[in-house]
Design an enzyme around this catalytic site. Structure first.
Site, PDB file in Angstrom:
ATOM      1  N   LYS A 171       6.103  23.166 -15.075  1.00  0.00           N
ATOM      2  CA  LYS A 171       5.339  21.952 -14.732  1.00  0.00           C
ATOM      3  C   LYS A 171       4.976  21.960 -13.245  1.00  0.00           C
ATOM      4  CE  LYS A 171       4.326  17.291 -14.733  1.00  0.00           C
ATOM      5  NZ  LYS A 171       4.326  16.025 -15.363  1.00  0.00           N
ATOM      6  N   GLU A 217       8.287  18.146 -24.836  1.00  0.00           N
ATOM      7  CA  GLU A 217       7.538  18.520 -23.618  1.00  0.00           C
ATOM      8  C   GLU A 217       7.954  19.925 -23.160  1.00  0.00           C
ATOM      9  OE1 GLU A 217       5.063  16.682 -22.766  1.00  0.00           O
ATOM     10  OE2 GLU A 217       5.546  14.541 -22.599  1.00  0.00           O
ATOM     11  N   HIS A 277      -1.312  10.849 -27.895  1.00  0.00           N
ATOM     12  CA  HIS A 277      -1.424   9.536 -27.231  1.00  0.00           C
ATOM     13  C   HIS A 277      -2.138   8.526 -28.122  1.00  0.00           C
ATOM     14  CE1 HIS A 277      -0.818  10.298 -22.602  1.00  0.00           C
ATOM     15  NE2 HIS A 277       0.305  10.015 -23.213  1.00  0.00           N
ATOM     16  N   GLU A 304      -5.541  16.835 -11.250  1.00  0.00           N
ATOM     17  CA  GLU A 304      -6.019  17.103 -12.611  1.00  0.00           C
ATOM     18  C   GLU A 304      -7.538  17.291 -12.673  1.00  0.00           C
ATOM     19  OE1 GLU A 304      -3.887  15.161 -15.994  1.00  0.00           O
ATOM     20  OE2 GLU A 304      -5.913  14.813 -16.743  1.00  0.00           O
ATOM     21  N   LYS A 309       2.430  11.749 -11.237  1.00  0.00           N
ATOM     22  CA  LYS A 309       1.635  10.793 -12.021  1.00  0.00           C
ATOM     23  C   LYS A 309       2.513   9.566 -12.226  1.00  0.00           C
ATOM     24  CE  LYS A 309      -1.680  13.236 -14.997  1.00  0.00           C
ATOM     25  NZ  LYS A 309      -2.052  13.599 -16.384  1.00  0.00           N
ATOM     26  N   ARG A 337      -4.385  21.416 -14.539  1.00  0.00           N
ATOM     27  CA  ARG A 337      -3.387  20.394 -14.904  1.00  0.00           C
ATOM     28  C   ARG A 337      -3.683  19.787 -16.278  1.00  0.00           C
ATOM     29  NH1 ARG A 337      -0.191  15.925 -11.268  1.00  0.00           N
ATOM     30  NH2 ARG A 337       1.110  15.219 -13.011  1.00  0.00           N
ATOM     31  N   ASN A 380      -1.693  18.379 -20.845  1.00  0.00           N
ATOM     32  CA  ASN A 380      -2.052  17.342 -21.810  1.00  0.00           C
ATOM     33  C   ASN A 380      -2.209  17.895 -23.224  1.00  0.00           C
ATOM     34  OD1 ASN A 380      -3.696  14.395 -22.070  1.00  0.00           O
ATOM     35  ND2 ASN A 380      -2.388  14.670 -20.277  1.00  0.00           N
ATOM     36  N   HIS A 388       7.671   8.974 -26.980  1.00  0.00           N
ATOM     37  CA  HIS A 388       6.551   9.773 -26.480  1.00  0.00           C
ATOM     38  C   HIS A 388       6.609  11.213 -27.016  1.00  0.00           C
ATOM     39  CE1 HIS A 388       3.418  11.178 -23.809  1.00  0.00           C
ATOM     40  NE2 HIS A 388       4.229  12.088 -23.307  1.00  0.00           N
ATOM     41  N   HIS A 400      -1.465  15.857 -26.348  1.00  0.00           N
ATOM     42  CA  HIS A 400      -1.496  14.453 -25.933  1.00  0.00           C
ATOM     43  C   HIS A 400      -2.788  13.729 -26.342  1.00  0.00           C
ATOM     44  CE1 HIS A 400       1.937  15.690 -23.581  1.00  0.00           C
ATOM     45  NE2 HIS A 400       2.116  14.487 -23.105  1.00  0.00           N
ATOM     46  N   ARG A 430       0.823  -1.241   0.000  1.00  0.00           N
ATOM     47  CA  ARG A 430       0.000   0.000   0.000  1.00  0.00           C
ATOM     48  C   ARG A 430       0.843   1.273   0.000  1.00  0.00           C
ATOM     49  NH1 ARG A 430      -3.163  -2.880   3.737  1.00  0.00           N
ATOM     50  NH2 ARG A 430      -4.860  -3.945   2.683  1.00  0.00           N
TER      51      ARG A 430
HETATM   52  N1  LIG Z   1       4.360  10.826 -15.362  1.00  0.00           N
HETATM   53  C1  LIG Z   1       4.435  11.870 -16.153  1.00  0.00           C
HETATM   54  O1  LIG Z   1       4.071  12.987 -15.780  1.00  0.00           O
HETATM   55  C2  LIG Z   1       4.993  11.710 -17.527  1.00  0.00           C
HETATM   56  C3  LIG Z   1       5.292  12.840 -18.276  1.00  0.00           C
HETATM   57  C4  LIG Z   1       5.798  12.683 -19.554  1.00  0.00           C
HETATM   58  C5  LIG Z   1       6.039  11.409 -20.055  1.00  0.00           C
HETATM   59  N2  LIG Z   1       5.760  10.331 -19.279  1.00  0.00           N
HETATM   60  C6  LIG Z   1       6.089   8.976 -19.762  1.00  0.00           C
HETATM   61  O2  LIG Z   1       7.504   8.892 -19.859  1.00  0.00           O
HETATM   62  C7  LIG Z   1       7.846   7.896 -20.823  1.00  0.00           C
HETATM   63  C8  LIG Z   1       8.917   8.435 -21.743  1.00  0.00           C
HETATM   64  O3  LIG Z   1      10.045   8.781 -20.974  1.00  0.00           O
HETATM   65  P1  LIG Z   1      11.490   8.907 -21.638  1.00  0.00           P
HETATM   66  O4  LIG Z   1      11.412   9.636 -22.902  1.00  0.00           O
HETATM   67  O5  LIG Z   1      12.402   9.377 -20.585  1.00  0.00           O
HETATM   68  O6  LIG Z   1      11.775   7.394 -22.076  1.00  0.00           O
HETATM   69  P2  LIG Z   1      12.610   6.188 -21.451  1.00  0.00           P
HETATM   70  O7  LIG Z   1      12.467   6.086 -19.999  1.00  0.00           O
HETATM   71  O8  LIG Z   1      12.252   5.010 -22.276  1.00  0.00           O
HETATM   72  O9  LIG Z   1      14.127   6.597 -21.768  1.00  0.00           O
HETATM   73  C9  LIG Z   1      14.507   6.774 -23.100  1.00  0.00           C
HETATM   74  C10 LIG Z   1      15.713   5.905 -23.489  1.00  0.00           C
HETATM   75  O10 LIG Z   1      16.898   6.544 -23.036  1.00  0.00           O
HETATM   76  C11 LIG Z   1      17.708   5.621 -22.275  1.00  0.00           C
HETATM   77  N3  LIG Z   1      18.405   6.439 -21.296  1.00  0.00           N
HETATM   78  C12 LIG Z   1      17.875   7.038 -20.216  1.00  0.00           C
HETATM   79  N4  LIG Z   1      18.782   7.851 -19.641  1.00  0.00           N
HETATM   80  C13 LIG Z   1      19.909   7.731 -20.362  1.00  0.00           C
HETATM   81  C14 LIG Z   1      21.176   8.344 -20.283  1.00  0.00           C
HETATM   82  N5  LIG Z   1      21.443   9.291 -19.379  1.00  0.00           N
HETATM   83  N6  LIG Z   1      22.120   7.982 -21.177  1.00  0.00           N
HETATM   84  C15 LIG Z   1      21.845   7.062 -22.145  1.00  0.00           C
HETATM   85  N7  LIG Z   1      20.650   6.477 -22.285  1.00  0.00           N
HETATM   86  C16 LIG Z   1      19.688   6.810 -21.405  1.00  0.00           C
HETATM   87  C17 LIG Z   1      16.704   4.633 -21.734  1.00  0.00           C
HETATM   88  O11 LIG Z   1      17.319   3.414 -21.417  1.00  0.00           O
HETATM   89  C18 LIG Z   1      15.730   4.509 -22.895  1.00  0.00           C
HETATM   90  O12 LIG Z   1      16.257   3.617 -23.856  1.00  0.00           O
HETATM   91  C19 LIG Z   1       6.572   7.539 -21.542  1.00  0.00           C
HETATM   92  O13 LIG Z   1       6.112   6.305 -21.059  1.00  0.00           O
HETATM   93  C20 LIG Z   1       5.621   8.645 -21.151  1.00  0.00           C
HETATM   94  O14 LIG Z   1       4.286   8.221 -21.174  1.00  0.00           O
HETATM   95  C21 LIG Z   1       5.256  10.454 -18.034  1.00  0.00           C
HETATM   96  O1  LIG Z   2       1.723  15.570 -15.720  1.00  0.00           O
HETATM   97  C1  LIG Z   2       0.733  15.690 -16.444  1.00  0.00           C
HETATM   98  O2  LIG Z   2      -0.390  15.931 -15.986  1.00  0.00           O
HETATM   99  C2  LIG Z   2       0.845  15.524 -17.909  1.00  0.00           C
HETATM  100  O3  LIG Z   2      -0.161  15.474 -18.604  1.00  0.00           O
HETATM  101  C3  LIG Z   2       2.209  15.428 -18.481  1.00  0.00           C
HETATM  102  C4  LIG Z   2       2.284  14.648 -19.781  1.00  0.00           C
HETATM  103  O4  LIG Z   2       3.422  15.121 -20.476  1.00  0.00           O
HETATM  104  C5  LIG Z   2       2.503  13.150 -19.568  1.00  0.00           C
HETATM  105  O5  LIG Z   2       2.701  12.530 -20.802  1.00  0.00           O
HETATM  106  C6  LIG Z   2       1.469  12.414 -18.751  1.00  0.00           C
HETATM  107  O6  LIG Z   2       1.919  11.126 -18.429  1.00  0.00           O
HETATM  108  C7  LIG Z   2       0.161  12.255 -19.475  1.00  0.00           C
HETATM  109  O7  LIG Z   2      -0.781  11.852 -18.557  1.00  0.00           O
HETATM  110  P1  LIG Z   2      -2.110  11.088 -18.942  1.00  0.00           P
HETATM  111  O8  LIG Z   2      -2.951  11.288 -17.729  1.00  0.00           O
HETATM  112  O9  LIG Z   2      -2.665  11.705 -20.183  1.00  0.00           O
HETATM  113  O10 LIG Z   2      -1.741   9.679 -19.179  1.00  0.00           O
HETATM  114 ZN   LIG Z   3       3.797  13.804 -22.142  1.00  0.00          ZN
END
Ligand SMILES: NC(=O)c1ccc[n+]([C@@H]2O[C@H](COP(=O)([O-])OP(=O)(O)OC[C@H]3O[C@@H](n4cnc5c(N)ncnc54)[C@H](O)[C@@H]3O)[C@@H](O)[C@H]2O)c1
Ligand SMILES: O=C(O)C(=O)C[C@@H](O)[C@H](O)[C@H](O)COP(=O)(O)O
Ligand SMILES: [Zn+2]
Length: 348
Positions: free
Chosen positions: A208, A170, A233, A218, A128, A222, A226, A248, A229, A106
């Site tokens: 952000k 982003e 998405h 959200e 998130k 917030r 998006n 992404h 997206h 949990r």
């Molecule tokens: N939670 C949120 O608010 C939020 C916001 C935006 C995106 N996302 C999510 O994030 C994901 C994309 O993240 P990302 O673009 O960081 O992708 P990722 O985590 O897949 O990393 C991209 C690539 O770079 C490599 N890598 C990472 N750091 C490195 C470094 N310093 N040197 C060399 N290689 C390295 C990784 O191994 C991977 O192959 C998606 O799933 C997206 O939906 C979430």
């Molecule tokens: O943090 C947020 O809120 C965002 O929407 C940031 C986005 O860049 C990110 O891709 C996020 O994961 C999208 O959220 P989702 O709720 O549409 O899946």
């Molecule tokens: Zn995003």
């Protein structure tokens, strides 16, 4: 709290020293294991025991099977409620690690040490967490704050160009939705590389964080994060479904172009502003071919967007460069026209 780390990671060491964790679990993927973990371990000073949890790199790993494996490993290793998970990686690692930590027993504590531009400016911030369900993006997850976010921009020195460019999308989004000056600064950048983007990370992170501070769950503003997206998405999901995943940020760049045109069609922005946005985003990103995707398939995914209410698609659309509306419902005709506009850019 977000902290920019010194070269000797002293703030991380103070944090680990001041808290009473039982054990540390460091989540990495194969690349962050190779490029970032040695830097972390070379600087981390703690008497606590630690284990390395490694997953394969890539969006295809952000699923329930991986989460299940991680929950099982934590259980086998007897991680207790005072254990700390350190997410060392990009958005896949921070989304996955945050999700696993926030649900295991949990909820145990976790910190994010982002290693991609995208995770530094966006994914590590805001709480998130989540995983994809089938090819649907981020369908299962939690809102859970990391205890701390530690940023070490020098990690970007080993990040491949395409990944850096993905994160830049982003950042452009942050400028477009909230800060014209940030957008103006970013589009001055001719060559995307660690050196040219690092000076802009702090502003992008702050944008952000400000939005999240106002609306963590959200319910309102917030949703502006998006922008790009809703369509982005849907296209990212279709590529994932085909076994041909795109990054992404590439999907978000495509989505921002289509949704900038949509904002123009919906009379929210001028044709001139839409052109400036579209031309600048196009300067950085190669054309993403969506000709194989049928309008019905894209629309079906739009109808499953998390922002929807009462079976209506709610878009987050720009109302200018630096401002954004949300819960905007568009005519079906304009949605299809924005996709058609994007398809035609290939030949323009
Ligand atoms: N939670 C949120 O608010 C939020 C916001 C935006 C995106 N996302 C999510 O994030 C994901 C994309 O993240 P990302 O673009 O960081 O992708 P990722 O985590 O897949 O990393 C991209 C690539 O770079 C490599 N890598 C990472 N750091 C490195 C470094 N310093 N040197 C060399 N290689 C390295 C990784 O191994 C991977 O192959 C998606 O799933 C997206 O939906 C979430
Ligand atoms: O943090 C947020 O809120 C965002 O929407 C940031 C986005 O860049 C990110 O891709 C996020 O994961 C999208 O959220 P989702 O709720 O549409 O899946
Ligand atoms: Zn995003």
């Amino acid at each position: 709290m977000i902290t920019i780390l010194n070269d000797n990671f002293s703030q991380l060491n103070t944090f680990l020293h001041e808290k009473s964790f039982s054990k540390i679990f460091i989540l990495v993927d194969e690349n962050t294991h190779e490029y970032c973990l040695p830097i972390l371990l070379g600087n981390m000073e703690t008497d606590l025991g630690f284990e390395i949890l490694e997953i394969e790199a890539g969006e295809e790993m952000k699923n329930i099977q991986t989460a299940n494996q991680l929950w099982e490993i934590l259980t086998e290793m007897q991680a207790d409620r005072k254990a700390l998970v350190i997410n060392l990686g990009g958005g896949v690692i921070t989304d996955m690690g945050g999700f696993v930590a926030s649900t295991y027993k949990r909820g145990i504590q976790f910190i994010n040490i982002p290693t991609t531009l995208l995770s530094m400016c966006d994914a590590s911030i805001g709480g998130k967490t989540g995983i994809d369900l089938m090819h649907y993006k981020n369908m299962v997850g939690t809102f859970a704050f990391p205890e701390q976010i530690f940023i070490f921009p020098k990690f970007l020195e080993t990040l491949p160009f395409k990944e850096l460019r993905s994160g830049f999308a982003e950042m452009l989004k942050h400028g477009l939705i909230a800060d014209k000056n940030h957008w103006d600064q970013l589009i001055q950048i001719r060559k995307l590389e660690a050196e040219t983007v690092i000076p802009h990370i702090q502003t992008s992170m702050n944008i952000k964080q400000d939005v999240v501070d106002k609306d963590f769950h959200e319910q309102n503003i917030r949703k502006t994060l998006n922008f790009g997206h809703t369509i982005g998405h849907a296209v990212e999901s279709l590529c994932l479904q085909q076994g041909n995943p795109i990054l992404h940020g590439e999907a978000v760049a495509m989505g921002m172009i289509a949704e900038a045109h949509l904002a123009y069609l919906e009379n929210l922005i001028s044709e001139a502003d839409a052109s400036v946005i579209i031309e600048n985003v196009q300067r950085y990103y190669p054309y993403l071919d969506i000709n194989d995707f049928k309008d019905e398939d894209i629309t079906a995914l739009l109808l499953n967007d998390k922002k929807n209410t009462d079976r209506k698609i709610n878009f987050s659309l720009l109302s200018g460069i630096g401002s954004c509306t949300y819960d905007h419902q568009c005519s079906q005709e304009n949605i299809l026209e924005s996709l058609s506009f994007y398809r035609k850019l290939n030949n323009a």
